[in-house]
Design an enzyme around this catalytic site. Structure first.
Site, short mmCIF file in Angstrom:
data_model
loop_
_atom_site.label_atom_id
_atom_site.label_comp_id
_atom_site.label_asym_id
_atom_site.label_seq_id
_atom_site.Cartn_x
_atom_site.Cartn_y
_atom_site.Cartn_z
N CYS A 3 3.20 52.17 -5.43
CA CYS A 3 4.15 51.45 -6.30
C CYS A 3 3.37 50.75 -7.41
O CYS A 3 2.35 50.10 -7.14
CB CYS A 3 4.92 50.43 -5.47
SG CYS A 3 5.97 49.33 -6.45
N TYR B 137 -4.85 2.72 8.50
CA TYR B 137 -4.19 1.50 8.03
C TYR B 137 -4.07 0.42 9.12
O TYR B 137 -3.57 -0.67 8.85
CB TYR B 137 -2.79 1.81 7.50
CG TYR B 137 -1.91 2.55 8.48
CD1 TYR B 137 -1.30 1.89 9.55
CD2 TYR B 137 -1.69 3.91 8.35
CE1 TYR B 137 -0.50 2.56 10.45
CE2 TYR B 137 -0.89 4.60 9.26
CZ TYR B 137 -0.31 3.92 10.31
OH TYR B 137 0.47 4.59 11.21
N LYS C 144 11.29 3.08 0.05
CA LYS C 144 11.26 4.50 -0.31
C LYS C 144 11.59 4.67 -1.79
O LYS C 144 12.58 4.13 -2.29
CB LYS C 144 12.26 5.29 0.55
CG LYS C 144 12.05 5.14 2.05
CD LYS C 144 10.74 5.74 2.52
CE LYS C 144 10.81 7.22 2.70
NZ LYS C 144 11.67 7.68 3.79
N GLU D 130 0.85 -1.19 0.00
CA GLU D 130 0.00 0.00 0.00
C GLU D 130 0.89 1.24 0.00
O GLU D 130 2.09 1.15 0.30
CB GLU D 130 -0.96 -0.01 1.19
CG GLU D 130 -0.28 -0.18 2.53
CD GLU D 130 -1.25 -0.69 3.60
OE1 GLU D 130 -2.32 -0.09 3.75
OE2 GLU D 130 -0.91 -1.67 4.29
N CYS E 122 13.07 49.63 -3.47
CA CYS E 122 12.18 48.78 -4.26
C CYS E 122 12.71 48.64 -5.68
O CYS E 122 13.05 49.66 -6.32
CB CYS E 122 10.78 49.38 -4.26
SG CYS E 122 9.63 48.54 -5.38
N CYS F 149 9.84 50.75 -8.07
CA CYS F 149 9.61 52.20 -8.00
C CYS F 149 10.75 52.96 -7.34
O CYS F 149 10.70 54.19 -7.24
CB CYS F 149 8.31 52.49 -7.26
SG CYS F 149 8.38 52.12 -5.48
N ASP G 219 3.19 10.47 2.86
CA ASP G 219 4.15 11.44 3.40
C ASP G 219 3.36 12.42 4.26
O ASP G 219 3.12 13.56 3.89
CB ASP G 219 4.87 12.16 2.27
CG ASP G 219 6.07 12.95 2.78
OD1 ASP G 219 6.43 12.78 3.96
OD2 ASP G 219 6.64 13.74 2.01
N CYS H 42 8.13 47.07 -0.04
CA CYS H 42 8.23 48.39 -0.63
C CYS H 42 7.36 49.32 0.23
O CYS H 42 6.21 48.99 0.54
CB CYS H 42 7.73 48.37 -2.07
SG CYS H 42 7.53 50.04 -2.79
N LYS I 62 2.94 4.51 0.99
CA LYS I 62 3.50 5.11 2.20
C LYS I 62 3.24 6.61 2.13
O LYS I 62 3.90 7.33 1.39
CB LYS I 62 4.99 4.83 2.32
CG LYS I 62 5.58 5.38 3.62
CD LYS I 62 7.06 5.14 3.71
CE LYS I 62 7.59 5.68 5.04
NZ LYS I 62 7.32 7.13 5.21
#
Length: 709
Positions: free
Chosen positions: A462, A236, A345, A117, A439, A442, A121, A457, A119
């Site tokens: 801007c 599970y 894995k 089945e 920035c 601008c 994460d 900014c 795995k």
């Protein structure tokens, strides 16, 4: 290794133990791993080899003898019914074959059936049911006891709070009262992408990846925020519990607990276990295969890996288990893992690329985000040429420089990011990139708010900020303006037709029709879309304002409790903090928006443009008439037990009639509805001399208001 000085060996072992412990804490407690699973397992195996070669240096506290811990002192803890261990990891098919050969040898037979089945994460969780009701939720913790997260688990829409009446008949014994199911909590990739879209629109850093987001969400003290995140789960494992002690029932205890002859409480095999989980209404992964030999086992592993890119959740491998529960017991456990299972894995989805330069992006809230411009590389089925670097704190922590060779991953298989720098490949020509003082769009001075990592900014006008604000206003969750896309917005700004959102409502058909690539039909389409924006649902209009920290879910809550703009403008941070899905930080952000000059100017200009209506369209679920009835505009607290309805049903009735319901009594509360055993809230309401209704008076007000509606 044999020729090494004993003191050097001991020093190496101690260093490895400390390093592995640090990475365990980063992974389990901080949800911020610095290395991949492959690198971590390599460290662990090196330590295992050293300890095996020098048994005199063994230590029960070594990370090779215990699982990592996600324990959090902010949560109460409870002992596990049975140790909650992890599986041994493997990375190539030779290790799968070695596992099979060991199982065959230990069982003394070759006719072994395995299950395969995905795995997940995600993050391990356990839920306990007592007499058909959800009783407790736990994290893995340190494997022997976990953190109690029941309030957060209750928010999972996939986990039933109460089972069907015949649930106990699914078990092989009569008289079953309690059981535990173990599984993996996770965040769907589609939901992860949606959350990050909302966060970016709100000027927040995106979530790093689904696994870290899941871990952080489960350890959130605000269960309403957990509900908003929308976690999912696959179960599970299933076993019976002693209802008095909460311990797992062993085969010997079964005869003492139930009437009649002793029977085995466990299932015959894992397949039956999964079938019962499904029948109980608990979600299980649809991929479950069986294999009777190595060839079919390897074929299932290949098939699952091929499916990986098309799944709406992250998997990092496959779980292989001996199917028979009896044989599982015979094989037993090590200190950390069962001998009857193995985690295979898959290859990590990483790629190495050259970071050519770091460019800067300015968002609608002024946040300046550094972006890595990479040598194009194939990753998870797509070509990646850019990766977010989030902020300068992350650049400094990872020591990222222009010209570096970097390892790139896809967070949640969606957002490319730089995982780490290959410092060993540096030539000395790499260049550090410092945070900008001005920035990039601008040339205005940059600012950093107290307590924030983000650099912004400082110019509210801007062009990049304005363009982002216009895009946000016209977005799907905002006003969804037909005919107003990104290219049109850029053209309007470049030509000076608009300078901010309210200017959209001053656009003229003749001026639009004369634009390059436009015409009368395009002009009329846009003007019709802007006219329709005035009649968008109220939560979408609130979202369109671009209030910091306010996504569409929070906007819906604000719309429900503040049905017109003047009500929202007059809201207090204290009052907003009491609402569901909000809290003090978001509440203060809303107040600051309306108090600030830019927010005030935007709202006043939109008022002048006729954007706000006297009667806004409420969220669909709250669209009952809220006219001039006794409930409209009042703030309520509901406490105690009601006989005619549940408190949730009472809350819904009040909200639909225009009232607001909060969880705590304060001087801002107008009415306390007190059922039986009202407790301390009733005492506080009396001290504050608030209006107090018993259930009969509350029902009478409901009947009157319903008649008026």
């Amino acid at each position: 290794m044999q020729n090494q000085n004993p003191q050097d060996i001991l020093a190496t072992i101690r260093r490895l133990r400390a390093e592995i412990d640090r990475h365990n804490d980063l992974y389990y407690k901080d949800s911020a791993p610095e290395i991949s699973d492959v690198e971590f397992d390599a460290l662990l195996r090196r330590l295992q080899d050293l300890e095996a070669a020098h048994p005199e240096l063994a230590d029960e506290a070594s990370p090779t003898a215990r699982v990592g811990s996600d324990s959090d002192e902010r949560f109460p803890s409870a002992p596990h019914s049975d140790p909650m261990l992890s599986l041994q990891n493997s990375y190539d098919l030779a290790e799968v074959e070695a596992f099979h050969q060991r199982v065959v040898k230990d069982l003394g037979r070759s006719d072994v059936t395995y299950t395969v089945e995905p795995k997940m994460d995600g993050v391990a969780v356990a839920v306990r049911y007592l007499d058909g009701k959800l009783h407790m939720g736990l994290t893995r913790g340190d494997g022997s006891q976990g953190d109690v997260i029941t309030a957060n688990v209750v928010t999972f829409t996939e986990i039933p709070a109460r089972l069907a009446a015949d649930w106990a008949q699914l078990f092989p014994l009569d008289g079953v009262r309690a059981f535990e199911a173990r599984g993996e909590a996770y965040l769907k990739l589609s939901r992860f992408a949606q959350l990050n879209e909302e966060r970016l629109e709100e000027g927040l850093d995106p979530l790093a990846n689904p696994r870290n987001a899941t871990a952080g969400t489960l350890k959130t003290l605000d269960s309403q925020e957990v509900a908003r995140r929308g976690l999912s789960v696959f179960f599970y494992q299933l076993f019976l519990l002693d209802p008095e002690t909460g311990k797992r029932l062993g085969r010997q205890e079964a005869g003492n607990l139930f009437d009649g002859p002793a029977q085995e409480p466990d299932f015959a095999d894992h397949q039956q276990e999964m079938a019962v989980l499904r029948q109980l209404g608990l979600p299980v992964n649809p991929f479950l295969r069986t294999a009777g030999d190595l060839d079919s086992l390897n074929a299932h592993l290949r098939n699952l890996e091929a499916m990986r890119p098309d799944l709406d959740y992250q998997i990092d491998g496959a779980v292989i288990k001996v199917d028979s529960r009896l044989w599982q017991e015979r094989l037993g456990f090590t200190a950390k893992a069962p001998r009857w299972g193995l985690a295979f894995k898959f290859a990590a989805e990483e790629a190495v690329s050259l970071l050519h330069t770091i460019t800067l992006q300015v968002g609608r809230t002024g946040v300046i985000t550094p972006v890595a411009e990479l040598e194009p590389v194939q990753l998870a089925g797509t070509t990646v040429a850019r990766a977010t670097l989030h902020n300068w704190e992350e650049i400094g922590r990872k020591d990222i420089r222009q010209g570096d060779h970097v390892v790139v991953v896809k967070g949640g298989d969606i957002i490319p990011k730089v995982l780490r720098v290959l410092t060993e490949q540096r030539t000395g020509q790499e260049q550090q990139v410092l945070p900008p003082e001005r920035c990039p769009v601008c040339d205005h001075a940059t600012v950093q708010k107290e307590g924030e990592v983000a650099l912004r900014c400082g110019n509210p006008l801007c062009p990049a900020v304005t363009a982002g604000r216009l895009r946000h206003f016209a977005s799907r969750n905002g006003c969804d303006v037909d005919g107003l896309g990104g290219r049109s917005i850029d053209m309007f700004l470049e030509l000076g037709l608009v300078q901010d959102v309210p200017d959209l409502f001053q656009l003229r058909a003749d001026a639009l029709a004369a634009l390059p690539g436009w015409g009368e039909r395009s002009a009329q389409r846009l003007l019709a879309g802007l006219d329709q924006a005035r009649r968008r649902p109220w939560q979408n209009k609130i979202f369109a304002l671009g209030i910091p920290q306010v996504g569409i879910t929070t906007a819906r809550t604000l719309a429900r409790h503040h049905p017109q703009i003047h009500s929202l403008e007059e809201a207090t941070a204290e009052g907003l903090a009491e609402l569901e899905d909000i809290g003090p930080i978001v509440g203060q952000a809303v107040v600051d928006f309306f108090a600030g000059s830019a927010g005030r100017r935007l709202v006043e200009d939109l008022k002048a443009a006729g954007f706000f209506l006297e009667q806004e369209e409420l969220p669909r679920e709250d669209a009952a008439a809220v006219g001039d009835n006794w409930f409209a505009g009042k703030k309520f607290v509901i406490t105690g037990t009601l006989s005619e309805m549940t408190r949730d049903e009472a809350k819904e009735r009040v909200i639909r009639l225009g009232g607001k319901v909060t969880g705590s009594v304060s001087k801002n509360t107008d009415v306390l509805i007190a059922g039986e055993k009202a407790g301390s809230k009733l005492d506080k309401a009396r001290q504050l001399e608030l209006t107090i209704l018993d259930e009969a008076a509350f029902l009478e007000h409901l009947r009157t208001a319903d008649g008026e509606a």
